[in-house]
Design a protein around this motif. Structure first.
Motif, PDB file in Angstrom:
ATOM      1  N   LEU A  57     -52.452  45.507 -51.711  1.00  0.00           N
ATOM      2  CA  LEU A  57     -53.757  46.528 -51.611  1.00  0.00           C
ATOM      3  C   LEU A  57     -53.205  47.984 -51.296  1.00  0.00           C
ATOM      4  O   LEU A  57     -53.670  48.915 -51.540  1.00  0.00           O
ATOM      5  CB  LEU A  57     -54.383  46.015 -50.363  1.00  0.00           C
ATOM      6  N   GLY A  58     -51.925  48.030 -50.454  1.00  0.00           N
ATOM      7  CA  GLY A  58     -51.212  49.248 -50.223  1.00  0.00           C
ATOM      8  C   GLY A  58     -50.849  49.837 -51.443  1.00  0.00           C
ATOM      9  O   GLY A  58     -51.035  51.062 -51.720  1.00  0.00           O
ATOM     10  N   LEU A  59     -50.141  49.110 -52.202  1.00  0.00           N
ATOM     11  CA  LEU A  59     -49.905  49.623 -53.650  1.00  0.00           C
ATOM     12  C   LEU A  59     -50.927  49.996 -54.516  1.00  0.00           C
ATOM     13  O   LEU A  59     -50.833  51.002 -55.000  1.00  0.00           O
ATOM     14  CB  LEU A  59     -48.945  48.600 -54.222  1.00  0.00           C
ATOM     15  N   SER A  60     -52.006  49.182 -54.448  1.00  0.00           N
ATOM     16  CA  SER A  60     -53.138  49.821 -55.422  1.00  0.00           C
ATOM     17  C   SER A  60     -53.730  50.831 -54.891  1.00  0.00           C
ATOM     18  O   SER A  60     -54.211  51.743 -55.428  1.00  0.00           O
ATOM     19  CB  SER A  60     -54.237  48.443 -55.277  1.00  0.00           C
ATOM     20  N   TRP A  61     -54.043  51.280 -53.235  1.00  0.00           N
ATOM     21  CA  TRP A  61     -54.522  52.241 -52.741  1.00  0.00           C
ATOM     22  C   TRP A  61     -53.667  53.504 -53.210  1.00  0.00           C
ATOM     23  O   TRP A  61     -54.368  54.491 -53.548  1.00  0.00           O
ATOM     24  CB  TRP A  61     -54.388  52.028 -51.413  1.00  0.00           C
ATOM     25  N   VAL A  62     -52.378  53.468 -52.904  1.00  0.00           N
ATOM     26  CA  VAL A  62     -51.622  54.730 -53.300  1.00  0.00           C
ATOM     27  C   VAL A  62     -51.565  55.185 -54.863  1.00  0.00           C
ATOM     28  O   VAL A  62     -51.884  56.348 -55.178  1.00  0.00           O
ATOM     29  CB  VAL A  62     -50.244  54.696 -52.942  1.00  0.00           C
ATOM     30  N   ASN A  63     -51.975  54.114 -55.560  1.00  0.00           N
ATOM     31  CA  ASN A  63     -51.922  54.313 -57.067  1.00  0.00           C
ATOM     32  C   ASN A  63     -53.295  55.046 -57.454  1.00  0.00           C
ATOM     33  O   ASN A  63     -53.479  55.836 -58.360  1.00  0.00           O
ATOM     34  CB  ASN A  63     -51.833  53.164 -57.787  1.00  0.00           C
ATOM     35  N   GLN A  64     -54.452  54.403 -56.690  1.00  0.00           N
ATOM     36  CA  GLN A  64     -55.691  55.144 -56.924  1.00  0.00           C
ATOM     37  C   GLN A  64     -55.927  56.436 -56.217  1.00  0.00           C
ATOM     38  O   GLN A  64     -56.800  57.149 -56.625  1.00  0.00           O
ATOM     39  CB  GLN A  64     -56.800  54.170 -56.372  1.00  0.00           C
ATOM     40  N   THR A  65     -55.308  56.993 -55.398  1.00  0.00           N
ATOM     41  CA  THR A  65     -55.477  58.078 -54.553  1.00  0.00           C
ATOM     42  C   THR A  65     -54.526  59.282 -54.941  1.00  0.00           C
ATOM     43  O   THR A  65     -54.462  60.022 -54.022  1.00  0.00           O
ATOM     44  CB  THR A  65     -55.334  57.710 -52.964  1.00  0.00           C
ATOM     45  N   THR A  66     -53.678  59.188 -55.910  1.00  0.00           N
ATOM     46  CA  THR A  66     -52.670  60.109 -56.313  1.00  0.00           C
ATOM     47  C   THR A  66     -52.815  60.520 -57.823  1.00  0.00           C
ATOM     48  O   THR A  66     -53.013  59.475 -58.594  1.00  0.00           O
ATOM     49  CB  THR A  66     -51.342  59.588 -56.287  1.00  0.00           C
ATOM     50  N   ALA A  67     -53.026  61.761 -58.087  1.00  0.00           N
ATOM     51  CA  ALA A  67     -53.191  62.233 -59.334  1.00  0.00           C
ATOM     52  C   ALA A  67     -52.123  63.281 -59.631  1.00  0.00           C
ATOM     53  O   ALA A  67     -51.703  64.072 -58.691  1.00  0.00           O
ATOM     54  CB  ALA A  67     -54.593  62.799 -59.580  1.00  0.00           C
ATOM     55  N   GLY A  68     -51.958  63.418 -60.830  1.00  0.00           N
ATOM     56  CA  GLY A  68     -50.765  64.327 -61.733  1.00  0.00           C
ATOM     57  C   GLY A  68     -49.608  63.524 -61.656  1.00  0.00           C
ATOM     58  O   GLY A  68     -49.157  62.954 -60.612  1.00  0.00           O
ATOM     59  N   HIS A  69     -49.373  63.410 -62.842  1.00  0.00           N
ATOM     60  CA  HIS A  69     -48.175  62.577 -63.222  1.00  0.00           C
ATOM     61  C   HIS A  69     -46.871  62.756 -62.561  1.00  0.00           C
ATOM     62  O   HIS A  69     -46.535  61.791 -62.198  1.00  0.00           O
ATOM     63  CB  HIS A  69     -47.949  62.367 -64.793  1.00  0.00           C
ATOM     64  N   THR A  70     -46.383  63.938 -62.270  1.00  0.00           N
ATOM     65  CA  THR A  70     -45.064  63.989 -61.720  1.00  0.00           C
ATOM     66  C   THR A  70     -45.345  63.948 -60.307  1.00  0.00           C
ATOM     67  O   THR A  70     -44.515  63.118 -59.768  1.00  0.00           O
ATOM     68  CB  THR A  70     -44.665  65.665 -62.019  1.00  0.00           C
TER      69      THR A  70
END
Length: 513
Positions: free
Chosen positions: A389-402
C-alpha cells in the motif's frame, strides 16, 4: 483534427514558445482529438489492458521472487556444504544483493525514463536469468558474491519499471489493486519455490547437487519470461501493440483524471530538485527503509522454522504457508482500499499490527510449543501488505515524470539500505530465540505506523490548503502548433493533465489519502 500528423513545431503558453518535448507523450497522441469515452467504453479498454498486462507483470514478479528465494531454499539443499560458506557469509550474500540494487537503482530509473520501459526490463531479465543459472557453477563464496551483486543490479529495473507502467495505464483508483495483484506473486513464489525445492530434494544425480538443479530450473523459467517480455510487454499506452490507434487515444484519455500524464523522455533537473526537497519523499523513503528490515525474515525463514524442530522436508513445505499469508493479506488490503475512499494510510497502518502480534508470540511462547511459534512466525509476515500500500500511495501522490522517477529511485534505494543492514541482526549468538532481531523488527513496525500517519497528516493539510486557494489558471490555455493532414500548421490546445507538471506545480492535483 483527429487525423493530424504527430509532428509538433512548438508549444505556446501565454504567447511564449516552449519545446514540445517538455510535454507528456500522451499530449502528442491526444492533442486535437475528441474521443468519445463513456463508462462502458472505458471499462472495455481497461479490461483489455488487464488481459495483456497483469499476467505478464505477475509472471515476472513471481519468477523474480523465486530467483531471490532460491538462496534461502538452497541452504536446505546443500548450498553451504558445496560452497563452504558459514552463517556470516550466508548473511552477507543477502547484503551483497542489495548493495548491487542500491548502487544501480538511480541509473536504472534514469534508463527507464530514457529507453522504452518494456525493452529495458526484458534486457535486465535476460541478464538476470543467465546469472541465476551461473549460481550452479559456483564452488565458493566469491563466486556467489559476484552472482548476487549482478542480480541486485538487474532487479532495480523491475519494481521501478512496474510502478511507472501502472501509472501509465491505470487510474489512481485502479493502481492500488493492480500493484497488489503483481506484488502478491511474492507469496505465490514462496509456494511455488517450496514445491520446486521439495522436488529438487528428490533429484539424485552424480556430481550435481539438488540446489544446483533448483538454480538451473528457475533460471530457465526466467529466460523464457524474458523472451515473452521482449515480444509482448508494451512500453506505454501510446504504443501498445494490442490497442488500435483509437483505443490508444482513449486509453490515454482514460487516465487524464490522474493529473500525472503518461511519461516524458526528457530529464528535468527542476523536477529532480523538487523531489529532493519535498518532505513526503523522505517520509516515504524512511517508511521503505524501516519496512524492509522485517523483510529479512524471508531470507531467514528456513533457518528459523528448522530451529523450531521441523525436518528439512517439513520446513520446505511449511514455507508455502508464508506465501498464503502474503496472498491473503495483500488481496484483502487492496480490496478494502478500493472500496473505501482515502483509506490507504489507515489500512496500511492496520495491516502492520499483526506483525507485532506475531513478534510477541515468537518471543514469549514456550520454546517447546513449536506449532505456536510457527503460527507467530507466519503472522509476523502479514505486514507485507503495508509495504504494498505504501508503494501504491507514493505512486498516486507524485506527478511529473522526472520527479516520479527520482522519488521511486529514492524510495527503492531506502528499501535497499534496510535490506543491507538487516541481515547483520541474525547473528549466531542470538540463536535460537533471536530476541534481539525480533525486538528490532518490532520497533521498525512501530516506526512504520508513525510514518504512514505523518504522510497522511501532511497530504491532508496540502489538500485543505488547495481547496481554500483561488483556482490557478496559468496552464489552462496551452497550445501546440501541429501539422494537419494537408501539412498546414494549426494550433491545438493541450489539457493541463498532459503538460508533465509536478504535483506541486499543478494546483488542481489532489492527494489520495
Amino acid at each position: 483534427m483527429a487525423n493530424m500528423s504527430s509532428s509538433f513545431d512548438d508549444i505556446k503558453l501565454g504567447g511564449v514558445s516552449v519545446d514540445y518535448k517538455d510535454v507528456d507523450t500522451g499530449a502528442q497522441l491526444v492533442a486535437g482529438t475528441s474521443p468519445v469515452l463513456d463508462e462502458i467504453e472505458a471499462l472495455r479498454i481497461r479490461r483489455k489492458i488487464d488481459r495483456h498486462l497483469i499476467p505478464l507483470m505477475s509472471l515476472l514478479y513471481l519468477v523474480q521472487f523465486m530467483d531471490k528465494a532460491t538462496l534461502g531454499s538452497s541452504v536446505l539443499l546443500g548450498l553451504r556444504e558445496s560452497t563452504h560458506i558459514d552463517t556470516s557469509q550466508y548473511n552477507l550474500l543477502g547484503t551483497v544483493f542489495y548493495i548491487g540494487y542500491l548502487a544501480f537503482e538511480y541509473p536504472q530509473s534514469l534508463a527507464l525514463q530514457r529507453f522504452p520501459v518494456g525493452k529495458w526490463i526484458s534486457f535486465n531479465v535476460v541478464v538476470w536469468a543467465i546469472v541465476v543459472c551461473c549460481h550452479a557453477a559456483c564452488t565458493n563464496f566469491q563466486g556467489l558474491v559476484v552472482c548476487r551483486l549482478i542480480l541486485g543490479l538487474c532487479e532495480g529495473s523491475i519494481t521501478a519499471g512496474f510502478l511507472l507502467v501502472s501509472s501509465m495505464f491505470y487510474t489512481r483508483k485502479e493502481q492500488t489493486s493492480r500493484i497488489g495483484y503483481w506484488f502478491l506473486m511474492n507469496g505465490t513464489a514462496q509456494i511455488v519455490t517450496g514445491f520446486v525445492s521439495f522436488g529438487s530434494l528428490h533429484i539424485v544425480t552424480k556430481g550435481f547437487a539438488p540446489w544446483q538443479w533448483l538454480m538451473i530450473i528457475t533460471g530457465l523459467v526466467t529466460l523464457i519470461t524474458a523472451a515473452l517480455y521482449y515480444f509482448y510487454f508494451p512500453d506505454s499506452p501510446t504504443s501498445a501493440w494490442f490497442l488500435t490507434l483509437e483505443e490508444r487515444i482513449k486509453a490515454v484519455e482514460r487516465i487524464k483524471e490522474n493529473q500525472t500524464g503518461i511519461e516524458n523522455k526528457r530529464f528535468k533537473r527542476e523536477q529532480m530538485m523538487e523531489a529532493l526537497t519535498d518532505p513526503k519523499t523522505w517520509l516515504f523513503a524512511m517508511f521503505a527503509a524501516v519496512n524492509s528490515v522485517p523483510g529479512s525474515i524471508t531470507a531467514q525463514r528456513q533457518i528459523i522454522v528448522a530451529s523450531f524442530g521441523f525436518s528439512n522436508l517439513q520446513t520446505t513445505l511449511l514455507g508455502c504457508v508464508d506465501g498464503v499469508v502474503d496472498i491473503v493479506t495483500i488481496l484483502t488490503s487492496v480490496a478494502i482500499v478500493s472500496r473505501i475512499p482515502n483509506s490507504l494510510g489507515y489500512v496500511g497502518m492496520a495491516y502492520i499490527i499483526p506483525n507485532l502480534v506475531g513478534i510477541f508470540l515468537v518471543n514469549f511462547l514456550p520454546w517447546k510449543d513449536k506449532v505456536g511459534l510457527l503460527f507467530g512466525q507466519w503472522i509476523a509476515g502479514a505486514g507485507t501488505a503495508g509495504f504494498v500500500l505504501g508503494l501504491s500511495w507514493v505512486n498516486q501522490t507524485t506527478a511529473g515524470h522526472t520527479k516520479k522517477v527520482t522519488v521511486n529511485a529514492i524510495l527503492l534505494s531506502s528499501y535497499c539500505v534496510g535490506n543491507i543492514a538487516s541481515p547483520f541482526m541474525w547473528l549466531a549468538k542470538f540463536k535460537p530465540r533471536n530476541h534481539i532481531p525480533w525486538v528490532v523488527i518490532g520497533c521498525c513496525n512501530l516506526i512504520g505506523i508513525a510514518l504512514l500517519l505523518s504522510v497522511r497528516v501532511l497530504l491532508a493539510s496540502r489538500n485543505r490548503r488547495r481547496n481554500a486557494e483561488t483556482r490557478d489558471s496559468t496552464y489552462d490555455n496551452v497550445y501546440i502548433t501541429k501539422l494537419d493532414a494537408e501539412g498546414k500548421p494549426v494550433e491545438v490546445r493541450i489539457d493541463k493533465a498532459f503538460l508533465d507538471l509536478t504535483d506541486i506545480q499543478n494546483r488542481d492535483f489532489r492527494y489520495v489519502l
